[in-house]
Scaffold this motif. Structure first.
Motif, PDB file in Angstrom:
ATOM      1  N   PRO A 132      -3.154   3.046   5.080  1.00 56.91           N
ATOM      2  CA  PRO A 132      -2.275   4.173   4.734  1.00 56.91           C
ATOM      3  C   PRO A 132      -0.814   3.948   5.114  1.00 56.91           C
ATOM      4  CG  PRO A 132      -3.500   4.661   6.730  1.00 56.91           C
ATOM      5  CD  PRO A 132      -4.080   3.382   6.166  1.00 56.91           C
ATOM      6  N   GLN A 133      -0.552   2.947   5.936  1.00 54.13           N
ATOM      7  CA  GLN A 133       0.830   2.730   6.380  1.00 54.13           C
ATOM      8  C   GLN A 133       1.641   1.880   5.404  1.00 54.13           C
ATOM      9  OE1 GLN A 133       0.776   1.267  10.462  1.00 54.13           O
ATOM     10  NE2 GLN A 133      -0.698   2.821  11.109  1.00 54.13           N
ATOM     11  N   TYR A 134       1.048   1.480   4.277  1.00 51.73           N
ATOM     12  CA  TYR A 134       1.760   0.593   3.349  1.00 51.73           C
ATOM     13  C   TYR A 134       3.092   1.181   2.869  1.00 51.73           C
ATOM     14  CZ  TYR A 134       2.201  -3.058  -0.239  1.00 51.73           C
ATOM     15  OH  TYR A 134       2.632  -4.113  -1.011  1.00 51.73           O
ATOM     16  N   PRO A 135       3.167   2.510   2.599  1.00 48.84           N
ATOM     17  CA  PRO A 135       4.460   3.045   2.147  1.00 48.84           C
ATOM     18  C   PRO A 135       5.583   2.849   3.169  1.00 48.84           C
ATOM     19  CG  PRO A 135       2.692   4.625   1.738  1.00 48.84           C
ATOM     20  CD  PRO A 135       2.095   3.518   2.571  1.00 48.84           C
ATOM     21  N   GLN A 136       5.220   2.642   4.414  1.00 52.18           N
ATOM     22  CA  GLN A 136       6.229   2.526   5.468  1.00 52.18           C
ATOM     23  C   GLN A 136       6.500   1.051   5.832  1.00 52.18           C
ATOM     24  OE1 GLN A 136       5.805   5.273   8.975  1.00 52.18           O
ATOM     25  NE2 GLN A 136       4.550   3.682   9.846  1.00 52.18           N
ATOM     26  N   LEU A 137       5.913   0.127   5.051  1.00 54.62           N
ATOM     27  CA  LEU A 137       6.119  -1.300   5.347  1.00 54.62           C
ATOM     28  C   LEU A 137       7.613  -1.643   5.302  1.00 54.62           C
ATOM     29  CD1 LEU A 137       4.355  -4.021   5.651  1.00 54.62           C
ATOM     30  CD2 LEU A 137       5.138  -4.474   3.329  1.00 54.62           C
ATOM     31  N   GLY A 138       8.090  -2.278   6.368  1.00 55.58           N
ATOM     32  CA  GLY A 138       9.488  -2.697   6.387  1.00 55.58           C
ATOM     33  C   GLY A 138      10.460  -1.631   6.824  1.00 55.58           C
ATOM     34  N   GLN A 139       9.958  -0.560   7.386  1.00 53.48           N
ATOM     35  CA  GLN A 139      10.852   0.460   7.948  1.00 53.48           C
ATOM     36  C   GLN A 139      10.217   1.041   9.208  1.00 53.48           C
ATOM     37  OE1 GLN A 139      10.381   2.983   4.301  1.00 53.48           O
ATOM     38  NE2 GLN A 139      10.198   4.666   5.737  1.00 53.48           N
ATOM     39  N   ALA A 174      -1.158  11.617   7.736  1.00 48.29           N
ATOM     40  CA  ALA A 174      -1.649  12.976   7.431  1.00 48.29           C
ATOM     41  C   ALA A 174      -1.532  13.278   5.943  1.00 48.29           C
ATOM     42  CB  ALA A 174      -0.870  14.012   8.244  1.00 48.29           C
ATOM     43  N   ARG A 175      -0.608  12.613   5.252  1.00 45.32           N
ATOM     44  CA  ARG A 175      -0.404  12.894   3.828  1.00 45.32           C
ATOM     45  C   ARG A 175      -1.575  12.430   2.960  1.00 45.32           C
ATOM     46  NH1 ARG A 175       5.432  11.181   1.869  1.00 45.32           N
ATOM     47  NH2 ARG A 175       4.712  12.355   0.045  1.00 45.32           N
ATOM     48  N   TYR A 176      -2.497  11.652   3.548  1.00 41.48           N
ATOM     49  CA  TYR A 176      -3.640  11.182   2.763  1.00 41.48           C
ATOM     50  C   TYR A 176      -4.709  12.260   2.564  1.00 41.48           C
ATOM     51  CZ  TYR A 176      -1.557   6.622   2.445  1.00 41.48           C
ATOM     52  OH  TYR A 176      -0.700   5.598   2.127  1.00 41.48           O
ATOM     53  N   ALA A 177      -4.409  13.480   3.043  1.00 43.83           N
ATOM     54  CA  ALA A 177      -5.226  14.630   2.632  1.00 43.83           C
ATOM     55  C   ALA A 177      -5.048  14.842   1.131  1.00 43.83           C
ATOM     56  CB  ALA A 177      -4.800  15.870   3.409  1.00 43.83           C
ATOM     57  N   GLU A 182      -4.159  12.249  -4.632  1.00 50.98           N
ATOM     58  CA  GLU A 182      -3.315  11.538  -5.602  1.00 50.98           C
ATOM     59  C   GLU A 182      -2.377  10.577  -4.880  1.00 50.98           C
ATOM     60  OE1 GLU A 182      -3.197  10.467  -8.656  1.00 50.98           O
ATOM     61  OE2 GLU A 182      -5.122  11.476  -8.489  1.00 50.98           O
ATOM     62  N   PHE A 183      -1.837  11.049  -3.770  1.00 54.13           N
ATOM     63  CA  PHE A 183      -0.997  10.193  -2.908  1.00 54.13           C
ATOM     64  C   PHE A 183      -1.816   8.989  -2.446  1.00 54.13           C
ATOM     65  CE2 PHE A 183       0.903   9.270   1.330  1.00 54.13           C
ATOM     66  CZ  PHE A 183       2.236   9.120   0.974  1.00 54.13           C
ATOM     67  N   ALA A 184      -3.041   9.260  -2.023  1.00 54.90           N
ATOM     68  CA  ALA A 184      -3.918   8.188  -1.538  1.00 54.90           C
ATOM     69  C   ALA A 184      -4.224   7.185  -2.650  1.00 54.90           C
ATOM     70  CB  ALA A 184      -5.213   8.787  -0.992  1.00 54.90           C
ATOM     71  N   ARG A 185      -4.554   7.700  -3.825  1.00 58.60           N
ATOM     72  CA  ARG A 185      -4.931   6.806  -4.926  1.00 58.60           C
ATOM     73  C   ARG A 185      -3.783   5.874  -5.302  1.00 58.60           C
ATOM     74  NH1 ARG A 185      -8.897   7.168  -8.392  1.00 58.60           N
ATOM     75  NH2 ARG A 185      -9.285   9.375  -7.966  1.00 58.60           N
ATOM     76  N   ARG A 186      -2.606   6.450  -5.410  1.00 57.22           N
ATOM     77  CA  ARG A 186      -1.430   5.658  -5.803  1.00 57.22           C
ATOM     78  C   ARG A 186      -1.164   4.538  -4.785  1.00 57.22           C
ATOM     79  NH1 ARG A 186       1.676   9.976  -6.418  1.00 57.22           N
ATOM     80  NH2 ARG A 186       2.938   9.715  -4.537  1.00 57.22           N
ATOM     81  N   ASN A 187      -1.144   4.921  -3.517  1.00 54.77           N
ATOM     82  CA  ASN A 187      -0.740   3.948  -2.489  1.00 54.77           C
ATOM     83  C   ASN A 187      -1.839   2.926  -2.196  1.00 54.77           C
ATOM     84  OD1 ASN A 187       1.764   5.167  -2.266  1.00 54.77           O
ATOM     85  ND2 ASN A 187       0.994   6.671  -0.811  1.00 54.77           N
ATOM     86  N   TYR A 188      -3.076   3.383  -2.154  1.00 53.68           N
ATOM     87  CA  TYR A 188      -4.171   2.434  -1.889  1.00 53.68           C
ATOM     88  C   TYR A 188      -4.325   1.441  -3.054  1.00 53.68           C
ATOM     89  CZ  TYR A 188      -5.888   4.956   2.287  1.00 53.68           C
ATOM     90  OH  TYR A 188      -6.028   5.508   3.541  1.00 53.68           O
ATOM     91  N   ALA A 196     -10.258  10.502   1.267  1.00 53.73           N
ATOM     92  CA  ALA A 196      -9.314   9.407   0.997  1.00 53.73           C
ATOM     93  C   ALA A 196      -9.905   8.075   1.431  1.00 53.73           C
ATOM     94  CB  ALA A 196      -7.987   9.672   1.711  1.00 53.73           C
ATOM     95  N   THR A 197     -10.682   8.087   2.500  1.00 54.36           N
ATOM     96  CA  THR A 197     -11.276   6.826   2.953  1.00 54.36           C
ATOM     97  C   THR A 197     -12.321   6.348   1.948  1.00 54.36           C
ATOM     98  OG1 THR A 197     -10.830   7.465   5.220  1.00 54.36           O
ATOM     99  CG2 THR A 197     -12.422   5.696   4.898  1.00 54.36           C
ATOM    100  N   ARG A 198     -13.075   7.289   1.396  1.00 53.46           N
ATOM    101  CA  ARG A 198     -14.021   6.917   0.332  1.00 53.46           C
ATOM    102  C   ARG A 198     -13.294   6.332  -0.872  1.00 53.46           C
ATOM    103  NH1 ARG A 198     -18.829  11.482   0.380  1.00 53.46           N
ATOM    104  NH2 ARG A 198     -19.227  11.286   2.590  1.00 53.46           N
ATOM    105  N   LEU A 199     -12.149   6.902  -1.169  1.00 52.36           N
ATOM    106  CA  LEU A 199     -11.348   6.404  -2.283  1.00 52.36           C
ATOM    107  C   LEU A 199     -10.919   4.957  -2.030  1.00 52.36           C
ATOM    108  CD1 LEU A 199     -10.185   7.388  -4.943  1.00 52.36           C
ATOM    109  CD2 LEU A 199      -8.186   8.215  -3.697  1.00 52.36           C
TER     110      LEU A 199
END
Ligand code: GUN
Ligand code: FE
Length: 448
Positions: free
Chosen positions: A78-85, A104-107, A110-116, A141-144
């Motif tokens: 879940p931390q991929y969006p924050q890579l490099g910052q 927490a945003r992985y509740a 859609e956010f989870a699907r896009r980023n994962y 989200a973990t199942r996703l």
């Protein structure tokens, strides 16, 4: 882009089944079974070579080399969006200020699907054929993430993060109770093990207490029992920084490794991330249990206050794999993880403060070379996870990547004539993503 299941490939291969050396298999033929495992490796000069060569289904051109896929032993999906910052504050602040709010945003599915989806695609394209993932506390989200790995074909070990301690986890992001943490973990294990698309076990479940500070003793006890009952992998963070190491000493009166052991969380299938502050007695304990360390050299530069004494751990018999620790480390590339492993070991050996005399500056005998780093990034990680991956031998899965050393946008320049070991050394140090032209997991093509 073609699968290699049930077919054979003629090419030059590199692998490092042992820590002390690499093997070049020049113009060899590897036959892969319908189940994605290697059936035979036939080298030039061996019986049946001419025939195998004649019948090869796929021949790679000169300048291309096949490497085992990378095994990334520590990724926070879940931390991929924050890579490099968000690399400017210490671990305990970083978690509260940046990381828990992001996770927490992985509740939001859609956010989870896009980023994962982006993460799994990018890791496969970067040659990471197996990843050991921390997800989030969320069940859906973990199942996703499990579904996405299965869909895209990545070999993965996935854990629902357990974190129930109200003293250290914010109300908006934690398990409701110790029972909820354990029940949620059990539910994820069941989901993975009964998944209709997972009959071959390409994705495995992992008991994942985030780290001792995030968990109550009740949760740690329940998770230790669950790990024994289900026989699955365990992952957590161990003695990562001065703060994390000191916290456990203060709360439990013993080191992280000893405390985890008391809770039944130190097994042959346990992976301890970082582990920079392991004592010698801890290393012996970890080695005796057969547990392993995910060495995250780049992340350690930002959050661990020290360099992990890799060579000492290996010499004491600790099993080790490498991890990117996305996003504690600002690169998702296992090439970068291997390079930083080498560089950090050199810095530990010489020391880093020029104000000190040379003889007092470092820890002699700490360096590792490119062959050791390459081994740990592939076969070593596979061994630590107890999976048949990371080397080109019969019975092992054909998880592999093609490095085209002549890719125009690539980083490799083979200008002077060089032997096979020199080529691999150059690949390890200078390859970039443009050099990775094909990736297979279990013989299935997963990236072009
Ligand atoms: N310790 C507990 N959680 C984390 C995390 O997300 N990243 C790192 N590097 N250390 C941790
Ligand atoms: Fe981590």
């Amino acid at each position: 882009m073609s699968d290699i299941t049930g077919r054979s490939i003629l090419a030059s291969f590199f692998h490092a089944p042992r820590r002390d050396g690499v093997e070049a298999l020049e113009r060899a033929v590897i036959a892969v079974g319908a189940d994605g495992r290697i059936e035979a490796v036939t080298r030039e000069g061996e019986a049946g070579y001419a025939e195998a060569r004649e019948e090869a289904d796929l021949t790679l051109p000169d300048g291309c080399y096949v490497l085992p896929g990378f095994v990334d032993c520590h990724v926070h999906a879940p931390q991929y969006p924050q890579l490099g910052q968000a690399l400017d504050v210490p671990l305990e602040v970083w978690l509260q200020q940046y990381t828990f709010p992001l996770e927490a945003r992985y509740a939001d599915l859609e956010f989870a699907r896009r980023n994962y989806s982006a993460l799994v695609e990018d890791l496969l394209a970067a040659g990471t054929t197996t990843a050991l993932y921390f997800a989030t506390v969320h069940q859906e989200a973990t199942r996703l993430l499990v579904d996405i790995c299965l869909d895209k074909g990545q070999r993965a070990l996935v854990g629902k993060v357990a974190m129930d301690n109200p003293d250290s986890c914010p109300e908006y992001y934690r398990d409701a109770s110790a029972e909820a943490a354990v029940a949620g973990t059990r539910a994820l294990i069941d989901y993975v093990r009964t998944h209709p698309a997972n009959s071959e076990g390409r994705v495995l479940p992992v008991v994942t207490p985030r780290f001792i500070p995030s968990c109550t003793d009740a949760a740690l006890e329940g998770l230790g029992r669950l790990a024994a009952e289900c026989g699955c992998h365990v992952q957590t963070h161990c003695s990562e920084s001065d703060w994390a190491h000191g916290y456990v000493l203060e709360r439990h009166g013993v080191t992280d490794a000893e405390s985890l052991d008391r809770f039944g969380l130190l097994t042959r299938k346990s992976v301890l991330a970082h582990s920079n502050f392991l004592t010698e007695a801890d290393m012996d304990r970890v080695a005796t249990r057969g547990a392993g360390v995910a060495h995250c050299a780049l992340s350690n530069a930002y959050f661990a206050n020290s360099v992990f004494p890799l060579r000492a751990a290996l010499e004491r018999g600790v099993r080790v794999g490498l991890g990117t620790d996305v996003s504690g480390g600002p690169s998702a590339s296992m090439f970068d993880a291997a390079r930083m492993t080498i560089a950090a070991s050199r810095m530990l050996e010489t020391g880093v403060d020029p104000a000190l005399p040379a003889g007092e500056r470092g820890r002699p005998g700490s360096r590792v070379d490119f062959a050791t780093a390459f081994h740990l990034a592939t076969a070593g990680g596979g061994e630590m996870l107890d999976l048949p991956i990371g080397r080109f031998e019969p019975g092992y899965f054909f998880d592999a990547m093609v490095i085209d050393t002549r890719a125009p946008e690539g980083g490799i320049r083979l200008l002077a004539g060089s032997g096979p070991e020199d080529v691999l050394e150059k690949i390890v140090h200078t390859a970039n993503r443009a050099n990775i032209t094909r990736v297979w997991v279990g013989g299935r093509s997963v990236a072009d």
